[in-house]
Scaffold this motif. Structure first.
Motif, PDB file in Angstrom:
ATOM      1  N   GLN A   1      46.572  70.732 -84.654  1.00 22.10           N
ATOM      2  CA  GLN A   1      47.665  71.420 -83.974  1.00 22.10           C
ATOM      3  C   GLN A   1      48.403  70.392 -83.109  1.00 22.10           C
ATOM      4  O   GLN A   1      47.760  69.503 -82.544  1.00 22.10           O
ATOM      5  CB  GLN A   1      47.142  72.547 -83.089  1.00 22.10           C
ATOM      6  CG  GLN A   1      46.442  73.649 -83.864  1.00 22.10           C
ATOM      7  CD  GLN A   1      45.874  74.713 -82.936  1.00 22.10           C
ATOM      8  OE1 GLN A   1      46.275  74.849 -81.791  1.00 22.10           O
ATOM      9  NE2 GLN A   1      44.915  75.475 -83.428  1.00 22.10           N
ATOM     10  N   PRO A   2      49.720  70.496 -82.992  1.00 22.20           N
ATOM     11  CA  PRO A   2      50.450  69.538 -82.150  1.00 22.20           C
ATOM     12  C   PRO A   2      49.900  69.521 -80.722  1.00 22.20           C
ATOM     13  O   PRO A   2      49.498  70.554 -80.186  1.00 22.20           O
ATOM     14  CB  PRO A   2      51.885  70.056 -82.172  1.00 22.20           C
ATOM     15  CG  PRO A   2      51.987  70.832 -83.443  1.00 22.20           C
ATOM     16  CD  PRO A   2      50.627  71.467 -83.626  1.00 22.20           C
ATOM     17  N   PHE A   3      49.850  68.317 -80.134  1.00 23.38           N
ATOM     18  CA  PHE A   3      49.401  68.204 -78.748  1.00 23.38           C
ATOM     19  C   PHE A   3      50.222  69.157 -77.896  1.00 23.38           C
ATOM     20  O   PHE A   3      51.435  69.284 -78.077  1.00 23.38           O
ATOM     21  CB  PHE A   3      49.595  66.787 -78.218  1.00 23.38           C
ATOM     22  CG  PHE A   3      48.887  65.699 -78.990  1.00 23.38           C
ATOM     23  CD1 PHE A   3      47.733  65.941 -79.723  1.00 23.38           C
ATOM     24  CD2 PHE A   3      49.380  64.411 -78.965  1.00 23.38           C
ATOM     25  CE1 PHE A   3      47.086  64.919 -80.417  1.00 23.38           C
ATOM     26  CE2 PHE A   3      48.748  63.383 -79.643  1.00 23.38           C
ATOM     27  CZ  PHE A   3      47.600  63.639 -80.382  1.00 23.38           C
ATOM     28  N   VAL A   4      49.576  69.828 -76.958  1.00 18.44           N
ATOM     29  CA  VAL A   4      50.277  70.765 -76.080  1.00 18.44           C
ATOM     30  C   VAL A   4      51.352  70.023 -75.292  1.00 18.44           C
ATOM     31  O   VAL A   4      52.485  70.476 -75.178  1.00 18.44           O
ATOM     32  CB  VAL A   4      49.292  71.496 -75.146  1.00 18.44           C
ATOM     33  CG1 VAL A   4      50.033  72.354 -74.130  1.00 18.44           C
ATOM     34  CG2 VAL A   4      48.326  72.354 -75.966  1.00 18.44           C
ATOM     35  N   ILE A   5      51.001  68.859 -74.763  1.00 24.62           N
ATOM     36  CA  ILE A   5      51.986  67.996 -74.096  1.00 24.62           C
ATOM     37  C   ILE A   5      51.986  66.675 -74.844  1.00 24.62           C
ATOM     38  O   ILE A   5      50.971  65.989 -74.935  1.00 24.62           O
ATOM     39  CB  ILE A   5      51.664  67.796 -72.604  1.00 24.62           C
ATOM     40  CG1 ILE A   5      51.714  69.154 -71.897  1.00 24.62           C
ATOM     41  CG2 ILE A   5      52.627  66.800 -71.966  1.00 24.62           C
ATOM     42  CD1 ILE A   5      51.364  69.112 -70.426  1.00 24.62           C
ATOM     43  N   GLN A   6      53.135  66.341 -75.409  1.00 23.43           N
ATOM     44  CA  GLN A   6      53.282  65.141 -76.223  1.00 23.43           C
ATOM     45  C   GLN A   6      53.376  63.893 -75.336  1.00 23.43           C
ATOM     46  O   GLN A   6      53.877  63.949 -74.213  1.00 23.43           O
ATOM     47  CB  GLN A   6      54.532  65.258 -77.096  1.00 23.43           C
ATOM     48  CG  GLN A   6      54.457  66.354 -78.144  1.00 23.43           C
ATOM     49  CD  GLN A   6      53.480  66.015 -79.259  1.00 23.43           C
ATOM     50  OE1 GLN A   6      53.468  64.920 -79.791  1.00 23.43           O
ATOM     51  NE2 GLN A   6      52.639  66.994 -79.614  1.00 23.43           N
ATOM     52  N   PRO A   7      52.920  62.748 -75.844  1.00 25.03           N
ATOM     53  CA  PRO A   7      52.958  61.520 -75.048  1.00 25.03           C
ATOM     54  C   PRO A   7      54.370  60.962 -74.896  1.00 25.03           C
ATOM     55  O   PRO A   7      55.239  61.174 -75.745  1.00 25.03           O
ATOM     56  CB  PRO A   7      52.080  60.559 -75.845  1.00 25.03           C
ATOM     57  CG  PRO A   7      52.057  61.097 -77.232  1.00 25.03           C
ATOM     58  CD  PRO A   7      52.258  62.565 -77.129  1.00 25.03           C
ATOM     59  N   ALA A   8      54.566  60.232 -73.787  1.00 23.70           N
ATOM     60  CA  ALA A   8      55.824  59.543 -73.515  1.00 23.70           C
ATOM     61  C   ALA A   8      55.504  58.177 -72.918  1.00 23.70           C
ATOM     62  O   ALA A   8      54.498  58.017 -72.216  1.00 23.70           O
ATOM     63  CB  ALA A   8      56.692  60.354 -72.558  1.00 23.70           C
ATOM     64  N   ALA A   9      56.353  57.215 -73.199  1.00 25.41           N
ATOM     65  CA  ALA A   9      56.142  55.853 -72.705  1.00 25.41           C
ATOM     66  C   ALA A   9      57.464  55.265 -72.234  1.00 25.41           C
ATOM     67  O   ALA A   9      58.532  55.646 -72.710  1.00 25.41           O
ATOM     68  CB  ALA A   9      55.540  54.985 -73.802  1.00 25.41           C
ATOM     69  N   GLU A  10      57.357  54.337 -71.291  1.00 24.73           N
ATOM     70  CA  GLU A  10      58.526  53.637 -70.760  1.00 24.73           C
ATOM     71  C   GLU A  10      58.449  52.166 -71.105  1.00 24.73           C
ATOM     72  O   GLU A  10      57.368  51.579 -71.139  1.00 24.73           O
ATOM     73  CB  GLU A  10      58.596  53.765 -69.237  1.00 24.73           C
ATOM     74  CG  GLU A  10      58.904  55.141 -68.746  1.00 24.73           C
ATOM     75  CD  GLU A  10      58.946  55.234 -67.231  1.00 24.73           C
ATOM     76  OE1 GLU A  10      59.413  56.270 -66.747  1.00 24.73           O
ATOM     77  OE2 GLU A  10      58.502  54.294 -66.524  1.00 24.73           O
ATOM     78  N   LEU A  11      59.620  51.577 -71.313  1.00 21.06           N
ATOM     79  CA  LEU A  11      59.737  50.132 -71.454  1.00 21.06           C
ATOM     80  C   LEU A  11      60.049  49.571 -70.076  1.00 21.06           C
ATOM     81  O   LEU A  11      60.952  50.070 -69.397  1.00 21.06           O
ATOM     82  CB  LEU A  11      60.864  49.786 -72.434  1.00 21.06           C
ATOM     83  CG  LEU A  11      60.607  50.226 -73.869  1.00 21.06           C
ATOM     84  CD1 LEU A  11      61.869  50.111 -74.702  1.00 21.06           C
ATOM     85  CD2 LEU A  11      59.488  49.392 -74.478  1.00 21.06           C
ATOM     86  N   ARG A  12      59.294  48.560 -69.658  1.00 23.95           N
ATOM     87  CA  ARG A  12      59.478  47.985 -68.322  1.00 23.95           C
ATOM     88  C   ARG A  12      59.644  46.475 -68.420  1.00 23.95           C
ATOM     89  O   ARG A  12      59.105  45.840 -69.320  1.00 23.95           O
ATOM     90  CB  ARG A  12      58.298  48.331 -67.433  1.00 23.95           C
ATOM     91  CG  ARG A  12      58.203  49.851 -67.230  1.00 23.95           C
ATOM     92  CD  ARG A  12      57.309  50.190 -66.117  1.00 23.95           C
ATOM     93  NE  ARG A  12      57.234  51.642 -65.925  1.00 23.95           N
ATOM     94  CZ  ARG A  12      56.443  52.202 -65.051  1.00 23.95           C
ATOM     95  NH1 ARG A  12      55.671  51.460 -64.277  1.00 23.95           N
ATOM     96  NH2 ARG A  12      56.422  53.508 -64.929  1.00 23.95           N
ATOM     97  N   ASP A  13      60.396  45.920 -67.458  1.00 26.32           N
ATOM     98  CA  ASP A  13      60.580  44.476 -67.418  1.00 26.32           C
ATOM     99  C   ASP A  13      59.410  43.819 -66.700  1.00 26.32           C
ATOM    100  O   ASP A  13      58.466  44.496 -66.294  1.00 26.32           O
ATOM    101  CB  ASP A  13      61.937  44.109 -66.803  1.00 26.32           C
ATOM    102  CG  ASP A  13      62.054  44.446 -65.323  1.00 26.32           C
ATOM    103  OD1 ASP A  13      61.050  44.802 -64.679  1.00 26.32           O
ATOM    104  OD2 ASP A  13      63.186  44.341 -64.798  1.00 26.32           O
ATOM    105  N   THR A  14      59.459  42.492 -66.524  1.00 24.94           N
ATOM    106  CA  THR A  14      58.328  41.785 -65.917  1.00 24.94           C
ATOM    107  C   THR A  14      58.082  42.195 -64.471  1.00 24.94           C
ATOM    108  O   THR A  14      56.977  42.043 -63.964  1.00 24.94           O
ATOM    109  CB  THR A  14      58.523  40.259 -65.979  1.00 24.94           C
ATOM    110  OG1 THR A  14      59.761  39.932 -65.354  1.00 24.94           O
ATOM    111  CG2 THR A  14      58.515  39.763 -67.412  1.00 24.94           C
ATOM    112  N   ALA A  15      59.093  42.743 -63.796  1.00 30.22           N
ATOM    113  CA  ALA A  15      58.926  43.213 -62.417  1.00 30.22           C
ATOM    114  C   ALA A  15      58.451  44.664 -62.364  1.00 30.22           C
ATOM    115  O   ALA A  15      58.252  45.213 -61.290  1.00 30.22           O
ATOM    116  CB  ALA A  15      60.232  43.063 -61.649  1.00 30.22           C
ATOM    117  N   GLY A  16      58.290  45.309 -63.526  1.00 26.66           N
ATOM    118  CA  GLY A  16      57.829  46.693 -63.559  1.00 26.66           C
ATOM    119  C   GLY A  16      58.938  47.720 -63.494  1.00 26.66           C
ATOM    120  O   GLY A  16      58.680  48.915 -63.396  1.00 26.66           O
ATOM    121  N   ASN A  17      60.202  47.272 -63.589  1.00 25.57           N
ATOM    122  CA  ASN A  17      61.335  48.192 -63.547  1.00 25.57           C
ATOM    123  C   ASN A  17      61.551  48.844 -64.912  1.00 25.57           C
ATOM    124  O   ASN A  17      61.430  48.176 -65.946  1.00 25.57           O
ATOM    125  CB  ASN A  17      62.622  47.454 -63.156  1.00 25.57           C
ATOM    126  CG  ASN A  17      62.524  46.832 -61.791  1.00 25.57           C
ATOM    127  OD1 ASN A  17      62.193  47.494 -60.827  1.00 25.57           O
ATOM    128  ND2 ASN A  17      62.814  45.541 -61.713  1.00 25.57           N
TER     129      ASN A  17
END
Length: 188
Positions: free
Chosen positions: A75-91
């Protein structure tokens, strides 16, 4: 050097032969216009630089901001994963709406993990939108053995990120009710 915003690095240095070189200054936030102001007892008045923008760098890492939650077999995950792309400073790299991130599945066997992406179903790629990618319809296949799993999210040229370990609940069990909200309370 004084910017009126927090800076990192050596902001006070001594001049050598009349020249002051600031070699490691950084501003760790995305600001549309900054001026550096240089002061010294010998400089009256202080000297401002020309205005310049501070922008995020290129994507250097992936950060999982939403791990999969509510993992039920087939069954599809109840809450789907999400990810961010960040620079070397974490922005967050908000300028990136072109990268494609890929999800894969790792299965823990003993103290190591093996790739079991063959057991991951759904849309295994997600397009970044302003630096954030949200996956859709991911689920664990009905043939998956019981055990610990983790999600791996990757992008070409960037080190992959991994979720914490999770397991699944067998198919046929009732999905949990979401408590604490209703259509009326969210303005629907």
């Amino acid at each position: 050097a004084n910017t009126g915003v927090p800076i990192s690095g050596a902001s006070v240095i001594s001049a050598v032969d009349g020249t002051a070189r600031f070699t490691d200054l950084s501003i760790d936030s995305d600001i549309s216009s900054v001026r550096l102001v240089f002061t010294s007892p010998a400089l009256r008045p202080s000297i401002p630089s020309a205005a310049f923008p501070v922008v995020t760098g290129p994507a250097a890492s992936i950060y999982i901001v939403q791990p999969p939650i509510g993992v039920y077999l087939s069954q599809p995950f109840v809450i789907q994963p999400a990810a961010e792309l960040r620079d070397t400073a974490g922005n967050l790299v908000t300028s990136d709406s072109t990268s494609t991130l890929a999800a894969s599945l790792e299965y823990k066997t003993g103290s190591t993990y093996i790739d079991r992406t063959d057991l991951l179903e759904g849309s295994k790629t997600a397009q970044a939108v302003y630096g954030t990618a949200t996956f859709m319809n991911l689920q664990i296949a009905a043939t998956a053995p019981a055990g610990l799993y983790r999600l791996k999210i990757s992008r070409a040229g960037t080190q992959a990120a991994r979720s914490g370990d999770f397991t699944f609940t067998s198919a046929g069990q009732t999905l949990p009710e979401v408590v604490g909200w209703s259509a009326a309370s969210v303005g629907c």
